[in-house]
Design an enzyme around this catalytic site. Sequence first.
Site, PDB file in Angstrom:
ATOM      1  N   LYS A  80       3.135  -3.630   2.744  1.00 44.94           N
ATOM      2  CA  LYS A  80       2.765  -4.106   1.411  1.00 44.94           C
ATOM      3  C   LYS A  80       3.944  -4.859   0.793  1.00 44.94           C
ATOM      4  O   LYS A  80       5.096  -4.462   0.963  1.00 44.94           O
ATOM      5  CB  LYS A  80       2.364  -2.903   0.546  1.00 44.94           C
ATOM      6  CG  LYS A  80       1.780  -3.260  -0.822  1.00 44.94           C
ATOM      7  CD  LYS A  80       1.303  -2.007  -1.557  1.00 44.94           C
ATOM      8  CE  LYS A  80       0.728  -2.318  -2.926  1.00 44.94           C
ATOM      9  NZ  LYS A  80       0.288  -1.105  -3.646  1.00 44.94           N
ATOM     10  N   SER A 155      -4.408  -1.134  -5.600  1.00 40.42           N
ATOM     11  CA  SER A 155      -3.697  -2.371  -5.397  1.00 40.42           C
ATOM     12  C   SER A 155      -3.318  -2.692  -3.947  1.00 40.42           C
ATOM     13  O   SER A 155      -3.018  -3.843  -3.651  1.00 40.42           O
ATOM     14  CB  SER A 155      -2.413  -2.349  -6.232  1.00 40.42           C
ATOM     15  OG  SER A 155      -1.523  -1.354  -5.779  1.00 40.42           O
ATOM     16  N   SER A 179      -3.762   3.664  -5.411  1.00 35.50           N
ATOM     17  CA  SER A 179      -3.708   2.370  -4.715  1.00 35.50           C
ATOM     18  C   SER A 179      -3.672   2.412  -3.196  1.00 35.50           C
ATOM     19  O   SER A 179      -3.789   1.363  -2.570  1.00 35.50           O
ATOM     20  CB  SER A 179      -2.511   1.573  -5.210  1.00 35.50           C
ATOM     21  OG  SER A 179      -2.851   0.943  -6.414  1.00 35.50           O
TER      22      SER A 179
HETATM   23  N1  GLN Z   1      -5.430   0.952 -10.588  1.00 36.85           N
HETATM   24  C1  GLN Z   1      -4.337   1.732 -11.018  1.00 36.85           C
HETATM   25  C2  GLN Z   1      -3.421   0.887 -11.886  1.00 36.85           C
HETATM   26  O1  GLN Z   1      -3.624  -0.243 -11.976  1.00 36.85           O
HETATM   27  C3  GLN Z   1      -3.573   2.297  -9.841  1.00 36.85           C
HETATM   28  C4  GLN Z   1      -2.637   1.344  -9.232  1.00 36.85           C
HETATM   29  C5  GLN Z   1      -1.709   1.958  -8.226  1.00 36.85           C
HETATM   30  O2  GLN Z   1      -1.910   3.060  -7.729  1.00 36.85           O
HETATM   31  N2  GLN Z   1      -0.633   1.237  -7.939  1.00 36.85           N
HETATM   32  O3  GLN Z   1      -2.508   1.349 -12.468  1.00 36.85           O
END
Ligand code: GLN
Length: 493
Positions: A80, A155, A179
């Site tokens: 990532k 994400s 995410s």
């Molecule tokens: N969707 C959540 C956020 O936007 C989780 C994102 C994540 O785990 N990085 O904060």
Amino acid sequence: MGGTELTGLTALELGAAIRRGEVSIPEAVRAALCAVEARNGAVNAFITVTARRALERAEKLQAEAGRARSPLYGVPMAIKDNICTRGVKTSCASRILGEFAPAYDAGVVDRLAGAGAVSLGKLNMDEFAMGSTSETSYYGPVRNPWDLARSPGGSSGGSAAAVAAGMGWYALGSDTGGSIRQPAAFCGVTGIKPTYGTVSRYGLVAYASSMDQIGPLGRDAADCAAVLDVIQGRDARDATSLDGRYGGLLDGLTGDVRGLKVGLPRDWYGDGLDGEARAAVLAVADVLKSRGAEVVELSVPVMDYAASAYYAIAAAEASSNLSRFDGIRYGWRAEECGGLDGLYAKTRSQGFGPEVKRRILLGALVLSAGHYEGRYQKALRARALVRDAFQAAFERCGVILAPTAPADAPRLGEGQPEELQARPGVAYTAPANLAGLPALSMPCGLDGKGLPIGAQLIAPRFGEGALLNAAHAFQLDTDWHRRIPVGRGGGVK
Ligand code: GLN
């Protein structure tokens, strides 16, 4: 073996074939690069493909393959783009990091290099890991290999989509509020967020430091166990990292779940949950029961407030963490700014996308004098309640079985801000982050639209062994994790 056959193997199967000399590492890398060539144009999972580096490394590793010990030796993977890689662009899918190429590798990247991993490149994501659809990327949205009109989740959407589309045998993602697990669910792969502190965050670009954890996404639980075996353990460069607390996960995968108490939190199976998802997740309980596990109904009453608490805390930490991007120290800088304040303002207004700006503003608000007690401290109290609720539940069960997401992958371009669109979904995943617990998602079915459904397992701190073993037990008796999207080569079997 041909390229298509190779991409059908799990990471561990490929690693074993490499050690037996049946497949060469350059051959494996070429097969993965062919898949990238064929599919990345549509899926957009990669921001950077490091083909030449990968091929050079493959040659070098092949020359020493006789001495390989790691089960993942020579297996191509991808990372990532919020995890630092020396000399390779690490953009966090943001304009503000521009061509930023770190001077060092993240702790997890060091560990994997030591185990003979070959990186194919860096994966697309929501900007700074803020989002649930991988649409907030400066590099354009990632598409779900199961249906290109849909999001792969986020994400870590690039990580999940790459594995689902056969562009690498496993990937690293990061999980602050879901995410890793939610994109794993939407793309039909297995992913685990480890116990907070057990995997080094050194070199992970911080979003919300008290919840961020790096973890693997792979074809199945065994692949994830093998990766976690490599990346977990103390790293002196991360002050929150802990001594190895769960060694030998792969060796612990017996599939024996006799006597394991599987808790079903009835509050997580309420009205907001799609019916097909409910049925598929509950069917996991039946499989585990048939292997000797015991199912207990209980309640973990956090769904009403977990998402609010999560967003307040994550935004607060993000507003502080992202203050370092000022146009001076890293990456991209706006031109013709007129003075220092102008340079900050212009670089940050042009460098960050709208979702990131929203989070910074929200974070600054909840930390401001008038709101600190009413919002930030209240969120911290809610966080303590989440921890207590899990603690009470784990007095009655060994693992919790719940949906990973309330519905399947959304269509791209719904265009709503994260706060509105993702709130119900985050309620299923963020509780584990708020409490620092390990949690995984594994594929447990396909719905009427042919889209993957994910089941989530959550365990007490350091319970990765139990989690992965329960998932492995399920995967011994089912083949959802073997299904691949049409067009990937082979079609849905
Ligand atoms: N969707 C959540 C956020 O936007 C989780 C994102 C994540 O785990 N990085 O904060």
